[in-house]
Enzyme design. Sequence first.
Site, short mmCIF file in Angstrom:
data_model
loop_
_atom_site.label_atom_id
_atom_site.label_comp_id
_atom_site.label_asym_id
_atom_site.label_seq_id
_atom_site.Cartn_x
_atom_site.Cartn_y
_atom_site.Cartn_z
N HIS A 64 14.04 -5.71 -13.91
CA HIS A 64 13.00 -6.00 -12.91
C HIS A 64 12.56 -7.46 -12.96
CE1 HIS A 64 11.75 -2.55 -10.63
NE2 HIS A 64 11.77 -1.77 -11.69
N GLU A 109 3.45 1.91 -19.88
CA GLU A 109 3.51 2.28 -18.46
C GLU A 109 4.44 3.49 -18.28
OE1 GLU A 109 5.49 -0.61 -16.07
OE2 GLU A 109 4.73 0.19 -14.17
N HIS A 110 5.67 3.37 -18.75
CA HIS A 110 6.66 4.46 -18.69
C HIS A 110 7.02 4.89 -20.11
CE1 HIS A 110 7.63 1.85 -15.11
NE2 HIS A 110 7.53 3.00 -14.50
N GLN A 154 14.26 -1.23 -16.85
CA GLN A 154 13.02 -2.01 -16.72
C GLN A 154 13.30 -3.50 -16.90
OE1 GLN A 154 10.12 -0.63 -15.53
NE2 GLN A 154 11.68 0.94 -15.31
N HIS A 171 -41.48 6.29 -7.19
CA HIS A 171 -40.55 7.37 -7.51
C HIS A 171 -41.34 8.64 -7.85
CE1 HIS A 171 -37.59 4.16 -7.91
NE2 HIS A 171 -36.64 5.04 -8.15
N ASP A 191 11.06 6.37 -10.48
CA ASP A 191 10.88 5.24 -9.57
C ASP A 191 11.14 5.62 -8.12
OD1 ASP A 191 10.15 3.33 -11.38
OD2 ASP A 191 12.21 2.67 -11.80
N GLN A 201 -3.38 -15.10 2.69
CA GLN A 201 -3.90 -15.04 4.07
C GLN A 201 -3.83 -13.62 4.61
OE1 GLN A 201 -1.40 -16.91 2.96
NE2 GLN A 201 0.42 -16.83 4.27
#
Lengths: 433, 433
Positions: free
Chosen positions: A262, A327-328, A259, A420, A361, A191
Amino acid sequence: MPIFLNALAPDFEAAFQNLLNAKREDSPDVDAVVAEIIADVRSRGDAAVIDLTTKFDRITLTPDSLRITAEEIADAMDEVSSEDKAALELAATRIRAYHARQLPEDAEWTDDAGATLGWRWTPVSAAGLYVPGGLASYPSSVLMNAIPAKVAGVERLAMVVPTPDGILNPLVLMAAHIAGVDEIYRIGGAQAVAALAYGTDTIAPVDKITGPGNAFVAAAKRRVFGKVGIDMIAGPSEILVIADGDNDPDWIALDLLSQAEHDESAQSILITTDAAFGQAVTQAVEKRLETLERRAIAGPSWRDFGAIITVPDLDAAAALSNRIAPEHLELCVADPDGLSAKITHAGAIFLGQWTPEAIGDYIGGPNHVLPTARSARFSSGLSVLDFMKRTTLARMTPDALRAIGPAAERLATSESLEAHGLSVTARLDRLNR
Amino acid sequence: MPIFLNALAPDFEAAFQNLLNAKREDSPDVDAVVAEIIADVRSRGDAAVIDLTTKFDRITLTPDSLRITAEEIADAMDEVSSEDKAALELAATRIRAYHARQLPEDAEWTDDAGATLGWRWTPVSAAGLYVPGGLASYPSSVLMNAIPAKVAGVERLAMVVPTPDGILNPLVLMAAHIAGVDEIYRIGGAQAVAALAYGTDTIAPVDKITGPGNAFVAAAKRRVFGKVGIDMIAGPSEILVIADGDNDPDWIALDLLSQAEHDESAQSILITTDAAFGQAVTQAVEKRLETLERRAIAGPSWRDFGAIITVPDLDAAAALSNRIAPEHLELCVADPDGLSAKITHAGAIFLGQWTPEAIGDYIGGPNHVLPTARSARFSSGLSVLDFMKRTTLARMTPDALRAIGPAAERLATSESLEAHGLSVTARLDRLNR
């Protein structure tokens, strides 16, 4: 147990392929529910947002109380310790300094044909920042999303953050204040994304929405893409450490766990040239897991998705890393710059053993919103450019049109696009060629 | 009839809102069919691609004949006239020169804390280019997609183009050859997108897919997004011309028609400070529509979606233009640079009356793949950056970690991410702080 692989073993390729293709996340299919929520917000506006917020966050709002007031923000910030405030301010300063260097340059030149060409960058006018509630409500992510937008020159930055049972997060509000967020609404879920994309009587629509969220938020971002811009859809976090034997196993264990803690779906991989060092890291991980606060998360992540790969040399490590496209990526080796030059796909590289990923981070300066799930093959971390767009510029003179117009006429004819061609012909006729 | 609006009329705002929100395109919902096609290609590979190509394109292929051979390409190119070839080569040279200036720069610096920071750009390894078959198979679009990829440094550029009934398009193959495309497959539709994204025994997977296509192609691109990168989902073409009274009505009429002739859903809008000039342009459009080859397309586009808006001054024109965020914007005024400076959202700007939009479609140099449907508010035309990605770099020294590490520890603690903090703490302890 994490898996142990040896790049020289005969079955390595198949096992590595399995590692690459392993599905770590089962996103629930919430698309139908999200479609209904978006339609409801589009048709009923504030009333729909308020009803859904009552249902999901157990708070009763009115259009007037959707927005968190300046007084509420100030009161919440009073609860933040001066040490936390100073740490957030240092982080903001460093993130701002890094991202200011990303501001792109405009260009304009005149070429041999006499055509003046170029481009101009402009910021997105209004951006929306989604901040999750609960455990994943990270003030550092507020800084990482909001500061690039403000550096880009976004005039209006509206943030949404759900406040289940009405509870505000002082550090998140402090981070928003430091980063220069202009408006904060106490709403979340699909929402909130719908309200940002389509607008309500109370919330003006934005042009771009960034920020992490759960499956409902991700599905909503996919659905509103096109109406507004979105950032990437983030998957579970990943780290790849390439280390030689000349490292402290406990340091590397902590980097892997940073990591793993997480998310149970996070993935931590060590590639090492030293099999004994790999064993030592495993033992250090197990030891840390005995006491780590988030061991109930980090343990399953490590055991289900962790991996230790032994390679004959660092070239082999770089080749595997490029296939993983992490990613890292930490390079804990004697010559990290030399190894870095061989890396072609990675979200962020941390060079040398004094650069734990956690620095990135929070405080290093580069963005911590980075491509996951091998998408570093084709995408980049969040940057100032995500909040800007480029307008190309072209200006012909009569001479320039004489020089290159005939080729345009020819190509238009070959594509059967007569108008054109005629738009060039009419002008060239005036010049009598 | 196109609509005529006057910005000073009392009902203007409502009418302009209607113009902004008008839905010009009804995309058929083909998502379920596309999902099946993708699943089929993922499970059966070449066999699925071959079956679907037989069904849709009426040709029978084997894995060995999926790829168009160098000999077939050479034979087809023999059919291209030397004039068409020269025009394509001039276009390619100019597009290459423009895009070469977009190559981004790497950066590295050491800050006050002693941290070395920066970033490095690298190309996507493999890209796929979708080229439609039939009427919308434009050689100019091959150049506009393929050249930025090659300028970026993409090593492997694979093109797919359907060949209904086996008919090759010599100009498309010539454009691919000139642009440096590495592989060409005679397949199209969702099955071609799936083959590029997931690979088959014959077609190696790519990392990024760009190029226009029909509703099936667009739905397939949306579905494979995440597995690979994609470019924008293009909507019908649009042009906005801002003109004062000092222009040739026929030139402006042709510029408006050059978008209208693309597609019945295309949109052409004129904003002018001179109501009489607006009327003259309308008459010129009607006159050209009497003879234009594609009048059956351009006529409905102009009558259903065309608009002429009279404004009191050019500031008002710029303000309306920024709300429209047009794909193509022509500034046919005495001081186009002055007006351009007031434009905040547009895909491409054509400055002055000697710069018809068609120049940008073919030969100017900037890309003709541009954001449609008001998405210039948050996105840019195709560029070299779409085929590159940025890896951020960070390197701490012991001194740098001493300087900024404690703030990272603090923030990790505030976010309850203990291992993040410990990975810094363990290193700082070694330094005895």
